[in-house]
Write a protein that holds these residues in place. Structure first.
Motif, PDB file in Angstrom:
ATOM      1  N   GLY A 197       1.879   5.082   0.893  1.00  0.00           N
ATOM      2  CA  GLY A 197       1.642   6.071   1.945  1.00  0.00           C
ATOM      3  C   GLY A 197       1.204   5.538   3.303  1.00  0.00           C
ATOM      4  N   ASP A 198       1.244   4.217   3.492  1.00  0.00           N
ATOM      5  CA  ASP A 198       0.799   3.649   4.762  1.00  0.00           C
ATOM      6  C   ASP A 198       2.009   3.283   5.628  1.00  0.00           C
ATOM      7  N   PHE A 199       2.369   4.200   6.515  1.00  0.00           N
ATOM      8  CA  PHE A 199       3.592   4.015   7.300  1.00  0.00           C
ATOM      9  C   PHE A 199       3.449   2.993   8.412  1.00  0.00           C
ATOM     10  N   ILE A 200       2.248   2.705   8.809  1.00  0.00           N
ATOM     11  CA  ILE A 200       2.059   1.714   9.875  1.00  0.00           C
ATOM     12  C   ILE A 200       2.228   0.313   9.291  1.00  0.00           C
ATOM     13  N   GLN A 201       1.567   0.063   8.150  1.00  0.00           N
ATOM     14  CA  GLN A 201       1.619  -1.260   7.523  1.00  0.00           C
ATOM     15  C   GLN A 201       2.936  -1.520   6.790  1.00  0.00           C
ATOM     16  N   ALA A 202       3.625  -0.459   6.395  1.00  0.00           N
ATOM     17  CA  ALA A 202       4.861  -0.627   5.621  1.00  0.00           C
ATOM     18  C   ALA A 202       5.806  -1.590   6.322  1.00  0.00           C
TER      19      ALA A 202
ATOM     20  N   GLU B 208       0.841  -1.214   0.000  1.00  0.00           N
ATOM     21  CA  GLU B 208       0.000   0.000   0.000  1.00  0.00           C
ATOM     22  C   GLU B 208       0.872   1.258   0.000  1.00  0.00           C
TER      23      GLU B 208
ATOM     24  N   VAL C 124       6.509   2.550  -0.801  1.00  0.00           N
ATOM     25  CA  VAL C 124       5.515   3.257   0.022  1.00  0.00           C
ATOM     26  C   VAL C 124       5.751   4.768  -0.020  1.00  0.00           C
TER      27      VAL C 124
ATOM     28  N   ASN D  74       3.954   5.532  -4.186  1.00  0.00           N
ATOM     29  CA  ASN D  74       2.557   5.267  -3.875  1.00  0.00           C
ATOM     30  C   ASN D  74       2.193   3.772  -3.956  1.00  0.00           C
ATOM     31  N   GLY D  75       3.125   2.961  -3.498  1.00  0.00           N
ATOM     32  CA  GLY D  75       2.861   1.519  -3.408  1.00  0.00           C
ATOM     33  C   GLY D  75       3.218   0.745  -4.657  1.00  0.00           C
TER      34      GLY D  75
ATOM     35  N   GLN E 184       8.190   1.514  12.549  1.00  0.00           N
ATOM     36  CA  GLN E 184       9.262   1.126  11.629  1.00  0.00           C
ATOM     37  C   GLN E 184      10.570   0.835  12.356  1.00  0.00           C
TER      38      GLN E 184
ATOM     39  N   GLU F 149       5.192  -4.876   6.275  1.00  0.00           N
ATOM     40  CA  GLU F 149       4.412  -6.094   6.515  1.00  0.00           C
ATOM     41  C   GLU F 149       4.802  -7.203   5.517  1.00  0.00           C
TER      42      GLU F 149
END
Ligand SMILES: Nc1ncnc2c1ncn2[C@@H]1O[C@H](COP(=O)(O)OP(=O)(O)OP(=O)(O)O)[C@@H](O)[C@H]1O
Ligand SMILES: [Mg+2]
Lengths: 140, 113
Positions: free
Chosen positions: A13-18, A11, A54, A58-59, B55, A20
Protein backbone atom coordinates in the motif's frame (compact mmCIF):
# COMPACT_ATOMS: atom_id res chain seq x y z
CA UNK A 1 31.38 -15.81 -11.29
CA UNK A 2 29.76 -16.61 -7.94
CA UNK A 3 25.97 -16.09 -8.07
CA UNK A 4 24.94 -12.64 -6.78
CA UNK A 5 21.92 -12.71 -4.48
CA UNK A 6 19.77 -9.72 -3.58
CA UNK A 7 16.71 -9.55 -1.37
CA UNK A 8 14.27 -6.68 -0.89
CA UNK A 9 11.24 -6.24 1.34
CA UNK A 10 8.24 -4.63 -0.41
CA UNK A 11 5.82 -2.57 1.70
CA UNK A 12 2.11 -2.99 0.98
CA UNK A 13 0.00 0.00 0.00
CA UNK A 14 2.94 2.42 -0.15
CA UNK A 15 2.66 4.15 -3.52
CA UNK A 16 5.52 6.55 -2.93
CA UNK A 17 8.10 3.87 -2.05
CA UNK A 18 6.78 1.34 -4.58
CA UNK A 19 9.45 0.67 -7.17
CA UNK A 20 12.33 1.26 -4.78
CA UNK A 21 13.37 -2.42 -4.86
CA UNK A 22 13.33 -2.46 -8.67
CA UNK A 23 15.29 0.76 -8.75
CA UNK A 24 17.98 -0.65 -6.45
CA UNK A 25 18.17 -3.89 -8.40
CA UNK A 26 18.55 -1.98 -11.65
CA UNK A 27 21.49 -0.04 -10.21
CA UNK A 28 23.16 -3.27 -9.11
CA UNK A 29 22.70 -4.84 -12.56
CA UNK A 30 24.31 -1.76 -14.11
CA UNK A 31 27.27 -2.05 -11.74
CA UNK A 32 27.66 -5.68 -12.74
CA UNK A 33 27.97 -4.45 -16.32
CA UNK A 34 25.13 -6.50 -17.83
CA UNK A 35 23.83 -5.59 -21.33
CA UNK A 36 21.32 -2.70 -21.39
CA UNK A 37 18.48 -4.71 -22.90
CA UNK A 38 18.83 -7.47 -20.30
CA UNK A 39 18.81 -4.87 -17.52
CA UNK A 40 15.73 -3.19 -18.97
CA UNK A 41 13.81 -6.47 -19.27
CA UNK A 42 14.67 -7.50 -15.72
CA UNK A 43 13.83 -4.04 -14.36
CA UNK A 44 10.40 -3.98 -16.02
CA UNK A 45 9.56 -7.53 -14.87
CA UNK A 46 10.60 -6.74 -11.32
CA UNK A 47 8.78 -3.41 -11.30
CA UNK A 48 5.50 -4.92 -12.53
CA UNK A 49 5.81 -7.67 -9.92
CA UNK A 50 6.65 -5.18 -7.20
CA UNK A 51 3.69 -2.93 -8.06
CA UNK A 52 1.38 -5.95 -8.08
CA UNK A 53 2.54 -6.94 -4.61
CA UNK A 54 1.98 -3.38 -3.36
CA UNK A 55 -1.46 -3.02 -4.96
CA UNK A 56 -2.96 -6.49 -4.83
CA UNK A 57 -1.17 -8.36 -2.05
CA UNK A 58 -0.28 -5.90 0.71
CA UNK A 59 3.43 -6.25 0.02
CA UNK A 60 5.85 -9.13 0.05
CA UNK A 61 9.47 -9.87 -0.76
CA UNK A 62 11.58 -9.87 -3.90
CA UNK A 63 14.60 -12.18 -4.19
CA UNK A 64 16.98 -11.85 -7.09
CA UNK A 65 19.70 -14.24 -8.20
CA UNK A 66 22.17 -13.33 -10.91
CA UNK A 67 24.39 -16.00 -12.44
CA UNK A 68 26.57 -16.03 -15.57
CA UNK A 69 23.69 -16.87 -17.87
CA UNK A 70 20.48 -15.68 -16.24
CA UNK A 71 18.67 -13.45 -13.79
CA UNK A 72 16.01 -15.10 -11.64
CA UNK A 73 13.37 -12.93 -9.96
CA UNK A 74 11.28 -14.47 -7.22
CA UNK A 75 8.39 -12.35 -5.94
CA UNK A 76 6.68 -13.82 -2.90
CA UNK A 77 3.60 -12.50 -1.13
CA UNK A 78 1.04 -13.65 1.43
CA UNK A 79 -1.81 -11.83 -0.29
CA UNK A 80 -5.25 -13.09 -1.38
CA UNK A 81 -3.95 -15.25 -4.25
CA UNK A 82 -5.19 -15.16 -7.86
CA UNK A 83 -8.47 -17.04 -8.44
CA UNK A 84 -8.06 -17.50 -12.20
CA UNK A 85 -4.49 -17.19 -13.45
CA UNK A 86 -5.39 -17.66 -17.14
CA UNK A 87 -7.83 -14.77 -16.85
CA UNK A 88 -5.32 -12.61 -14.95
CA UNK A 89 -2.80 -13.18 -17.77
CA UNK A 90 -5.14 -11.65 -20.37
CA UNK A 91 -4.23 -8.18 -21.58
CA UNK A 92 -6.72 -5.71 -20.13
CA UNK A 93 -7.97 -7.88 -17.28
CA UNK A 94 -7.74 -6.07 -13.96
CA UNK A 95 -9.53 -6.06 -10.64
CA UNK A 96 -7.96 -2.73 -9.65
CA UNK A 97 -10.38 -0.21 -8.18
CA UNK A 98 -10.76 3.48 -9.02
CA UNK A 99 -8.13 4.61 -6.53
CA UNK A 100 -5.47 2.43 -8.12
CA UNK A 101 -6.55 3.53 -11.59
CA UNK A 102 -6.28 7.16 -10.63
CA UNK A 103 -2.59 6.49 -9.98
CA UNK A 104 -1.98 5.14 -13.48
CA UNK A 105 -2.23 1.43 -12.70
CA UNK A 106 -4.95 -1.08 -13.48
CA UNK A 107 -4.59 -1.35 -17.26
CA UNK A 108 -4.36 -5.11 -16.85
CA UNK A 109 -0.99 -5.10 -18.60
CA UNK A 110 1.36 -6.02 -15.75
CA UNK A 111 1.30 -9.81 -15.97
CA UNK A 112 1.29 -9.76 -19.81
CA UNK A 113 4.34 -7.47 -19.64
CA UNK A 114 6.06 -9.86 -17.24
CA UNK A 115 5.47 -12.64 -19.75
CA UNK A 116 6.61 -10.47 -22.65
CA UNK A 117 9.93 -9.47 -21.10
CA UNK A 118 10.90 -12.68 -19.33
CA UNK A 119 12.11 -15.91 -20.91
CA UNK A 120 10.24 -17.97 -18.34
CA UNK A 121 7.33 -17.13 -16.06
CA UNK A 122 5.85 -19.35 -13.36
CA UNK A 123 2.98 -18.37 -11.13
CA UNK A 124 2.23 -20.40 -8.06
CA UNK A 125 -0.83 -19.17 -6.22
CA UNK A 126 -3.25 -20.33 -3.59
CA UNK A 127 -6.40 -18.50 -2.51
CA UNK A 128 -6.05 -16.99 0.93
CA UNK A 129 -2.38 -18.04 1.15
CA UNK A 130 -0.48 -15.97 -1.34
CA UNK A 131 1.29 -15.85 -4.66
CA UNK A 132 4.82 -16.59 -5.83
CA UNK A 133 5.86 -15.31 -9.23
CA UNK A 134 9.15 -16.57 -10.66
CA UNK A 135 10.69 -14.97 -13.74
CA UNK A 136 13.89 -15.84 -15.57
CA UNK A 137 15.69 -13.52 -17.93
CA UNK A 138 18.50 -15.00 -20.03
CA UNK A 139 21.75 -13.15 -20.40
CA UNK A 140 23.18 -13.23 -23.95
CA UNK B 1 13.95 15.17 -33.04
CA UNK B 2 15.99 17.38 -30.77
CA UNK B 3 14.65 18.05 -27.26
CA UNK B 4 14.87 21.79 -27.96
CA UNK B 5 12.38 21.26 -30.82
CA UNK B 6 10.06 19.25 -28.56
CA UNK B 7 10.16 22.13 -26.10
CA UNK B 8 9.31 24.68 -28.77
CA UNK B 9 6.58 22.66 -30.50
CA UNK B 10 4.82 22.00 -27.19
CA UNK B 11 5.41 25.51 -25.77
CA UNK B 12 6.90 23.61 -22.87
CA UNK B 13 8.82 24.70 -19.87
CA UNK B 14 11.87 22.65 -18.92
CA UNK B 15 11.76 21.70 -15.23
CA UNK B 16 15.00 19.75 -15.17
CA UNK B 17 17.70 18.85 -17.69
CA UNK B 18 17.84 22.29 -19.33
CA UNK B 19 21.45 21.57 -20.36
CA UNK B 20 20.42 18.56 -22.46
CA UNK B 21 18.28 20.26 -25.10
CA UNK B 22 20.69 19.21 -27.88
CA UNK B 23 19.96 15.52 -27.29
CA UNK B 24 17.75 13.63 -29.74
CA UNK B 25 14.68 11.46 -29.25
CA UNK B 26 13.80 8.85 -31.88
CA UNK B 27 10.19 8.16 -30.99
CA UNK B 28 7.54 8.80 -28.40
CA UNK B 29 4.55 7.41 -26.60
CA UNK B 30 1.58 9.01 -24.86
CA UNK B 31 -0.44 7.40 -22.09
CA UNK B 32 -1.81 7.87 -18.60
CA UNK B 33 -1.55 4.13 -17.90
CA UNK B 34 1.94 3.22 -16.79
CA UNK B 35 1.75 -0.48 -17.69
CA UNK B 36 0.77 0.64 -21.18
CA UNK B 37 4.02 2.56 -21.36
CA UNK B 38 5.92 -0.47 -20.07
CA UNK B 39 4.39 -2.63 -22.81
CA UNK B 40 6.05 -0.88 -25.75
CA UNK B 41 9.47 0.18 -24.67
CA UNK B 42 11.83 -0.63 -27.50
CA UNK B 43 13.13 2.59 -28.92
CA UNK B 44 10.75 5.11 -27.49
CA UNK B 45 12.55 7.71 -25.58
CA UNK B 46 9.99 10.39 -24.94
CA UNK B 47 6.89 9.97 -22.79
CA UNK B 48 3.91 12.31 -22.80
CA UNK B 49 1.51 11.85 -19.89
CA UNK B 50 -1.20 13.57 -17.91
CA UNK B 51 -0.47 11.37 -14.91
CA UNK B 52 1.56 13.14 -12.25
CA UNK B 53 3.02 10.97 -9.49
CA UNK B 54 6.37 9.43 -8.52
CA UNK B 55 5.53 6.19 -10.36
CA UNK B 56 5.78 8.05 -13.66
CA UNK B 57 9.45 8.67 -12.92
CA UNK B 58 9.88 5.01 -11.86
CA UNK B 59 8.32 3.86 -15.13
CA UNK B 60 10.60 6.13 -17.12
CA UNK B 61 13.57 4.89 -15.09
CA UNK B 62 12.82 1.20 -15.73
CA UNK B 63 12.40 1.71 -19.48
CA UNK B 64 15.38 4.04 -20.03
CA UNK B 65 13.09 6.74 -21.41
CA UNK B 66 15.09 9.97 -21.70
CA UNK B 67 12.45 12.65 -21.27
CA UNK B 68 8.96 12.99 -19.82
CA UNK B 69 6.53 15.75 -20.76
CA UNK B 70 3.67 16.42 -18.35
CA UNK B 71 0.72 17.74 -20.36
CA UNK B 72 -2.40 19.82 -19.63
CA UNK B 73 -0.40 22.35 -17.65
CA UNK B 74 0.16 19.90 -14.80
CA UNK B 75 3.13 20.74 -12.61
CA UNK B 76 4.94 17.97 -10.77
CA UNK B 77 6.01 18.70 -7.22
CA UNK B 78 9.61 19.27 -6.13
CA UNK B 79 9.87 15.63 -4.95
CA UNK B 80 9.11 14.33 -8.42
CA UNK B 81 11.54 16.74 -10.07
CA UNK B 82 14.24 15.73 -7.59
CA UNK B 83 13.67 12.04 -8.36
CA UNK B 84 14.01 12.79 -12.07
CA UNK B 85 17.16 14.85 -11.60
CA UNK B 86 18.81 12.07 -9.57
CA UNK B 87 18.08 9.64 -12.40
CA UNK B 88 19.19 11.88 -15.24
CA UNK B 89 15.70 12.26 -16.70
CA UNK B 90 14.67 15.44 -18.54
CA UNK B 91 11.29 16.84 -17.40
CA UNK B 92 9.08 19.32 -19.25
CA UNK B 93 5.60 20.70 -18.67
CA UNK B 94 3.34 21.69 -21.56
CA UNK B 95 -0.04 23.46 -21.52
CA UNK B 96 -1.28 21.26 -24.41
CA UNK B 97 -3.65 18.37 -23.83
CA UNK B 98 -2.36 14.81 -24.37
CA UNK B 99 -3.98 14.26 -27.76
CA UNK B 100 -2.92 17.62 -29.10
CA UNK B 101 0.62 17.33 -27.76
CA UNK B 102 1.06 13.90 -29.40
CA UNK B 103 -0.48 15.17 -32.65
CA UNK B 104 1.80 18.18 -32.77
CA UNK B 105 4.95 16.08 -32.35
CA UNK B 106 3.71 13.42 -34.77
CA UNK B 107 2.94 15.98 -37.46
CA UNK B 108 6.49 17.29 -37.15
CA UNK B 109 7.89 13.83 -37.76
CA UNK B 110 8.28 12.26 -34.32
CA UNK B 111 6.67 8.82 -34.66
CA UNK B 112 5.50 6.09 -32.32
CA UNK B 113 6.87 2.59 -32.79
N1 LIG C 1 0.44 -10.70 -6.42
C1 LIG C 1 -0.88 -10.73 -6.69
N2 LIG C 1 -1.76 -11.10 -5.71
C2 LIG C 1 -3.09 -11.14 -5.96
N3 LIG C 1 -3.63 -10.83 -7.15
C3 LIG C 1 -2.84 -10.46 -8.16
C4 LIG C 1 -1.41 -10.39 -7.98
N4 LIG C 1 -0.86 -10.01 -9.17
C5 LIG C 1 -1.88 -9.86 -10.02
N5 LIG C 1 -3.07 -10.13 -9.44
C6 LIG C 1 -4.42 -10.11 -10.08
O1 LIG C 1 -4.26 -10.24 -11.49
C7 LIG C 1 -4.85 -9.11 -12.15
C8 LIG C 1 -4.03 -8.77 -13.38
O2 LIG C 1 -2.73 -8.31 -12.98
P1 LIG C 1 -1.93 -7.30 -13.94
O3 LIG C 1 -0.66 -6.95 -13.30
O4 LIG C 1 -1.86 -7.90 -15.30
O5 LIG C 1 -2.90 -6.05 -14.04
P2 LIG C 1 -3.16 -4.89 -12.96
O6 LIG C 1 -2.14 -4.95 -11.89
O7 LIG C 1 -4.57 -4.98 -12.53
O8 LIG C 1 -2.96 -3.58 -13.85
P3 LIG C 1 -1.55 -3.00 -14.39
O9 LIG C 1 -0.50 -4.02 -14.11
O10 LIG C 1 -1.77 -2.79 -15.85
O11 LIG C 1 -1.32 -1.73 -13.67
C9 LIG C 1 -4.91 -8.01 -11.10
O12 LIG C 1 -5.89 -7.04 -11.38
C10 LIG C 1 -5.19 -8.83 -9.84
O13 LIG C 1 -6.57 -9.16 -9.76
MG1 LIG D 1 -0.11 -5.04 -12.37
Amino acid sequence: MEPVRLSYPVEGGDFIQAGEASSKMKMTLKKLGLPADVIRKAAICMYEGEINMVIHANGGRADVEITMDQITLRMVDQGPGIPDVARAMEEGYSTAGPEVRSLGFGAGMGLPNMKRYSDELHIDTELGKGTTVIMKIKIG
Amino acid sequence: MRLSEVKEILSAQVLCGEDRMEEEVACACGSDFLSDVLAYVHEQNLLLTGMVNPQVIRTVEMTDIKCVVFVRGKRPGEDIIRMARERGIVVMASPERLYTACGLLYSKGLRGN
